[in-house]
Design a protein around this motif. Sequence first.
Motif, PDB file in Angstrom:
ATOM      1  N   ALA A 153      -9.484 -18.385 -10.249  1.00  0.00           N
ATOM      2  CA  ALA A 153      -9.428 -17.731 -11.569  1.00  0.00           C
ATOM      3  C   ALA A 153      -8.324 -16.670 -11.596  1.00  0.00           C
ATOM      4  N   ALA A 154      -8.212 -15.906 -10.506  1.00  0.00           N
ATOM      5  CA  ALA A 154      -7.173 -14.873 -10.452  1.00  0.00           C
ATOM      6  C   ALA A 154      -5.789 -15.513 -10.435  1.00  0.00           C
ATOM      7  N   TRP A 155      -5.664 -16.614  -9.703  1.00  0.00           N
ATOM      8  CA  TRP A 155      -4.383 -17.319  -9.633  1.00  0.00           C
ATOM      9  C   TRP A 155      -3.973 -17.851 -11.007  1.00  0.00           C
TER      10      TRP A 155
ATOM     11  N   ARG B   8     -13.271 -17.159  -7.584  1.00  0.00           N
ATOM     12  CA  ARG B   8     -12.594 -15.896  -7.832  1.00  0.00           C
ATOM     13  C   ARG B   8     -11.079 -16.026  -7.608  1.00  0.00           C
TER      14      ARG B   8
ATOM     15  N   ARG C 200      -7.666 -26.468 -26.749  1.00  0.00           N
ATOM     16  CA  ARG C 200      -8.640 -27.409 -26.173  1.00  0.00           C
ATOM     17  C   ARG C 200      -9.417 -26.657 -25.101  1.00  0.00           C
ATOM     18  N   PRO C 201     -10.702 -27.019 -24.900  1.00  0.00           N
ATOM     19  CA  PRO C 201     -11.466 -26.326 -23.856  1.00  0.00           C
ATOM     20  C   PRO C 201     -10.702 -26.333 -22.533  1.00  0.00           C
ATOM     21  N   LEU C 202     -10.587 -25.165 -21.926  1.00  0.00           N
ATOM     22  CA  LEU C 202      -9.766 -25.056 -20.720  1.00  0.00           C
ATOM     23  C   LEU C 202     -10.376 -25.825 -19.554  1.00  0.00           C
ATOM     24  N   TYR C 203     -11.718 -25.824 -19.453  1.00  0.00           N
ATOM     25  CA  TYR C 203     -12.317 -26.492 -18.295  1.00  0.00           C
ATOM     26  C   TYR C 203     -12.004 -27.991 -18.324  1.00  0.00           C
TER      27      TYR C 203
ATOM     28  N   ARG D 282     -17.163 -23.642 -14.364  1.00  0.00           N
ATOM     29  CA  ARG D 282     -17.565 -24.816 -15.130  1.00  0.00           C
ATOM     30  C   ARG D 282     -16.780 -26.057 -14.679  1.00  0.00           C
TER      31      ARG D 282
ATOM     32  N   ARG E 137      -5.221 -16.842 -13.817  1.00  0.00           N
ATOM     33  CA  ARG E 137      -5.456 -15.796 -14.806  1.00  0.00           C
ATOM     34  C   ARG E 137      -6.278 -16.328 -15.973  1.00  0.00           C
ATOM     35  N   VAL E 138      -7.418 -16.932 -15.600  1.00  0.00           N
ATOM     36  CA  VAL E 138      -8.357 -17.409 -16.621  1.00  0.00           C
ATOM     37  C   VAL E 138      -9.734 -16.836 -16.304  1.00  0.00           C
ATOM     38  N   ASN E 139     -10.599 -16.944 -17.291  1.00  0.00           N
ATOM     39  CA  ASN E 139     -11.957 -16.461 -17.119  1.00  0.00           C
ATOM     40  C   ASN E 139     -12.652 -17.181 -15.961  1.00  0.00           C
ATOM     41  N   PRO E 140     -13.301 -16.439 -15.063  1.00  0.00           N
ATOM     42  CA  PRO E 140     -13.963 -17.086 -13.919  1.00  0.00           C
ATOM     43  C   PRO E 140     -14.990 -18.153 -14.329  1.00  0.00           C
ATOM     44  N   ASN E 141     -15.637 -17.957 -15.477  1.00  0.00           N
ATOM     45  CA  ASN E 141     -16.598 -18.975 -15.936  1.00  0.00           C
ATOM     46  C   ASN E 141     -15.933 -20.321 -16.166  1.00  0.00           C
ATOM     47  N   THR E 142     -14.666 -20.297 -16.578  1.00  0.00           N
ATOM     48  CA  THR E 142     -13.933 -21.540 -16.816  1.00  0.00           C
ATOM     49  C   THR E 142     -13.783 -22.315 -15.513  1.00  0.00           C
TER      50      THR E 142
END
Lengths: 238, 126
Positions: free
Chosen positions: B49-51, B46, B17-20, B61, B53-58
């Motif tokens: 996303a690092a925490w 940032r 499923r879409p992560l966002y 969004r 571990r997902v794409n920053p765009n997610t």
Amino acid sequence: MNAVQRQDAIAVHCRNVSMKIRKKTILHDVDLTIESGRIVGLLGPNGAGKSTLLKMISGLTKPVSGEIRIFGQPAGVGTLDRVAFLPDRGKLPGWLTGAEWLQFAASIYPDWNRERARYLVEALKVNLDTRISSQSRGEEARLQLLTCLAREAPLILLDEPFAGVDLLSREKIASSVVADLADGHRTLLMATHDIREMEPLFDQVVFIHEGWASGPESVEILRQSGRSVETRYKEVFA
Amino acid sequence: MTEESLWYPNVRIDPSRPLYEQFCEQMRADIARGALQLGARLPSVRDLAAWLRVNPNTVMRTYQELERGKLLVTHRGQGTFVTDDARIVEESKRDIARQAVAELRARAASIGLTTEQLWLLGQGEG
């Protein structure tokens, strides 16, 4: 938009790229376009041609036919300064300590960013005091990743950065990669087997199988159709 | 300066499923139950996303989506915060409940229960 900007918007462009080693065809007419700023997974089974493709994109090997451009320039010696490459089974000089290696790396890479290197030593918990030959696989992998990320090169190529690396190191590596790529200025192409663990990182994935490549495909579009990268992988390679 | 939030979401990711969407649901729920309080400061894109571990765009969004619904506000140069308007949070709670009710109704209908029968069940009389 002028021509320079247009070229910069494409980080990697492969056109009809083929590779043969002796008589065996390793890659067949690969066409691949990676936009700048993306985090892209290069996925495929062992022997699919992932390492060969990355090596050619890095400019270290030339294809037997076809063309590879990095930010608009032909891949080769002239693009080495724009690419940070973590090769599969790469070895760092075992007789050096972590700190000695970093000092050496800082002296050979003109784009070495000392501040970022210091930050990454902390974030990746790099072992500075021990000789590399006495470090664990995970420690050496983190040091290798640091060596790639501490450079300012706009294109990062990682070939199996997690092979033989323990869970905590994998998590540290993944977090650092995400943090480093978050501003969208750098482009990452990563070959990996750890699909389940890494798929949340990717914008796009490229599948490669017996030398044939397809993609990139948007990961969010896959998910919108109810598929994960893993199920798509199984579709492609079934 | 607002105090730094120590909130980080606890999400088990469903990769199909879409992560966002999943992060939006989690954040709406955390705001509704008060784990994320009015006016709380959120991690930067940032850091989160690092925490995770997902794409920053997610993450970007996710924040944008919740900003559109007015649950989050971004102050230029300061970061992203939970709204300090309790009415918006109250309305978001109702939205979550409405959606749950709609899902329950659809589920009941799929096994042939009428809304009246469902209502009686809810009263402990069905």
